[in-house]
Scaffold this active site. Structure first.
Site, short mmCIF file in Angstrom:
data_model
loop_
_atom_site.label_atom_id
_atom_site.label_comp_id
_atom_site.label_asym_id
_atom_site.label_seq_id
_atom_site.Cartn_x
_atom_site.Cartn_y
_atom_site.Cartn_z
N SER A 110 1.00 -1.36 0.40
CA SER A 110 0.09 -0.61 0.05
C SER A 110 1.05 1.05 0.17
O SER A 110 2.49 1.06 0.47
CB SER A 110 -1.23 -0.04 1.55
OG SER A 110 -0.06 0.24 2.61
N LYS A 111 0.19 2.19 -0.49
CA LYS A 111 0.87 3.26 -0.70
C LYS A 111 1.18 3.81 1.10
O LYS A 111 2.14 4.74 0.99
CB LYS A 111 -0.21 4.48 -1.00
CG LYS A 111 0.44 5.47 -2.21
CD LYS A 111 -0.28 6.34 -2.78
CE LYS A 111 0.18 7.55 -3.58
NZ LYS A 111 -1.15 8.34 -4.53
N ARG A 112 0.79 3.86 2.08
CA ARG A 112 1.14 4.08 3.34
C ARG A 112 2.45 4.05 3.39
O ARG A 112 3.32 4.35 4.14
CB ARG A 112 -0.08 3.66 4.12
CG ARG A 112 -0.78 4.71 4.34
CD ARG A 112 -1.77 3.70 6.14
NE ARG A 112 -2.64 3.19 5.63
CZ ARG A 112 -2.69 2.02 5.27
NH1 ARG A 112 -2.04 2.01 6.81
NH2 ARG A 112 -2.87 0.82 5.10
#
Ligand code: GLU
Length: 484
Positions: A255-257
């Site tokens: 994920s981008k996080r």
């Protein structure tokens, strides 16, 4: 049979690294089998469209060296290759399914659907309850006709055979079985006449004569629906291969996080294309198991879908950095200079000239993992240092140094051969004569000349900087920097 595969992204902004892996596996498979690689843009969800996304996707794919044989940017015999240009087709096929009894009209309002959803809340899973709702299965032919004529909005849903076992083969996962009642009566055509992903995807894969559907694992739950659609149309079912998920280091879904997910971010971070492709190719597959570095041609030669893993693949930045360093060490100075010069110029960094830069790269290529680290590590090669690591310098500063260093400077001035090896030998002899350990000369000298206590071989560095520059730097330090 000629192999035909496709990469079918939705243009939602940028190319995700998972998308690149999917595109790459399709490409390797196509090239391995001498088949065709098709690009199809799946833009049926008009609410998720992003301006320029398609161009951006194509740009990233081209950067990666994934070339298509057919697609919106090159044409082909099976176009158009953009789904929004094919809407009429999907409608026609949707109606065909109504006629053959594999689909039906549903007239439920959003409120009615919400109420049904609410009732199923406790089960945690939502399915359209076709026996209880307002649709052409429960209304008479006349009532249905009337609803349509009066202009009530409707969708077309797939009539899933609840008692049937749906079985399909997946090249990576083997046989997959699902019982019909687990499968929702998927909407195929929305009330605005637009198709859903499922209908458009199956119709296009059939019409474009796709032989192998290679895509991410997240589409596995859709495949029973697709299998039913192929059968309902009386079409051959393509072969399926669902690729393992990409995971963060903590095994959660990538994920981008937890880091960058767009291919363009890795390009900007200075990863070489061939290193990045090599790394991406091994996310879920390794041709031999005992090697990590493969050329593009080898990846094509060895590619085998049957050897792709089922388990998720960890996207490990440290490994990418390591792979990048391996590539860095095998590239020629010219390739490396070609790579870094545009970057240095865009940053207004002075690199003296191409030849000098190449020599600096040669000196440092074993010490860096990414070319963008070069300037930061070596900026003293291109300009006099302005800061000096005095803490480190003081650690190697003996009482005698204050006396010996000026002598050494004078000695250096007399050196006619400034290549590293004679320079080292001469320094060694000088130190022996002074009865002084060479490190007490070399370590302070390094800081005077480069500002830093770390770097490449000192005498190699001095050779490259040249006699005049080295003497200037030592004299500057001597005259201007106080050790107190
Ligand atoms: N449009 C889908 C996506 O965005 C394609 C899935 C498939 O390959 O069937 O990934």
């Amino acid at each position: 049979m000629i192999v035909r595969v496709r990469f079918a992204p939705s243009p939602t902004g940028y190319l995700h690294v998972g998308g690149l892996r999917t595109a790459l596996y399709n490409y390797l498979f196509a090239r391995h089998h001498g088949g065709k690689m098709i690009l199809r843009i799946e833009d049926t969800d008009r609410t998720r469209l992003v301006e320029g996304a398609q161009e951006n996707l194509i740009k990233s794919l081209e950067w990666a060296g994934i070339n298509f044989d057919e697609g919106p940017h090159i044409g082909g015999d099976f176009g158009p290759y953009i789904q929004s240009e094919r809407f009429d087709l999907y409608k026609k096929y949707g109606m065909e399914l109504i006629e053959s009894g594999h689909a039906y009209y549903a007239f439920d309002t959003p409120e009615e659907i919400d109420a049904m959803r609410e009732k199923q809340k406790s089960t945690g899973d939502f399915k359209y309850q076709r026996d209880l709702m307002k649709n052409s299965l429960n209304l008479t032919t006349e009532e249905t006709k009337k609803q349509i004529e009066e202009g009530h909005p409707y969708v077309i849903r797939m009539k899933v055979p609840h008692e049937q076992e749906i079985v399909f083969q997946d090249i990576i996962r083997g046989e997959v079985k699902v019982i019909g009642k687990e499968v929702d009566d998927q909407v195929l055509l929305k009330s605005d006449g637009f198709p859903t992903y499922h209908l458009a995807n199956v119709v296009d894969d059939h019409l474009m004569q796709i032989t192998h559907v290679i895509r991410g694992e997240e589409w596995l739950p859709s495949t029973p629906k697709h299998t039913l659609l192929y059968r309902a149309f009386g079409w051959d079912v393509p072969e399926f291969a669902h690729l393992p998920l990409l995971l963060n280091k903590d095994k959660s879904k990538l994920s981008k996080r937890q880091g960058d997910v767009a291919v363009e971010d890795y390009v900007a971070k200075g990863f070489f294309k061939d290193a990045f492709i090599n790394f991406i190719a091994l996310l879920g597959w390794n041709p031999t198991g005992d090697r990590e570095i493969y050329s593009f041609d080898e990846l094509i030669e060895f590619f085998n879908l049957e050897k792709v893993n089922k388990a998720g693949a960890v996207f490990d930045l440290e490994k990418l950095t390591w792979v990048n360093a391996q590539y860095l060490r095998t590239k020629s100075m010219d390739e490396l200079a070609d790579y870094i010069i545009p970057y240095l110029e865009s940053q207004n960094q002075n690199y003296i000239n191409r030849d000098f830069l190449k020599q600096v790269i040669d000196l440092f290529k074993e010490r860096i993992e990414n070319m963008l680290d070069l300037y930061e590590t070596t900026n003293y090669m291109f300009a006099k240092p302005t800061e000096f690591d005095l803490e480190a310098l003081k650690k190697n500063w003996k009482e005698e140094t204050t006396e010996i260093m000026p002598k050494y400077l004078e000695f250096l001035k007399t050196q006619s051969d400034w290549t590293h090896s004679p320079l080292y030998e001469a320094t060694k002899i000088f130190c022996e004569e002074q009865n002084f350990k060479i490190k007490f000369i070399v370590n302070p000298l390094r800081i005077m000349i480069t500002g830093s206590s770390k770097g490449a071989g000192m005498f190699e560095t001095m050779e490259l900087l040249g006699k005049k520059e080295c003497i200037d730097r030592i004299e500057y330090f001597w005259a201007n920097i106080s050790l107190k």
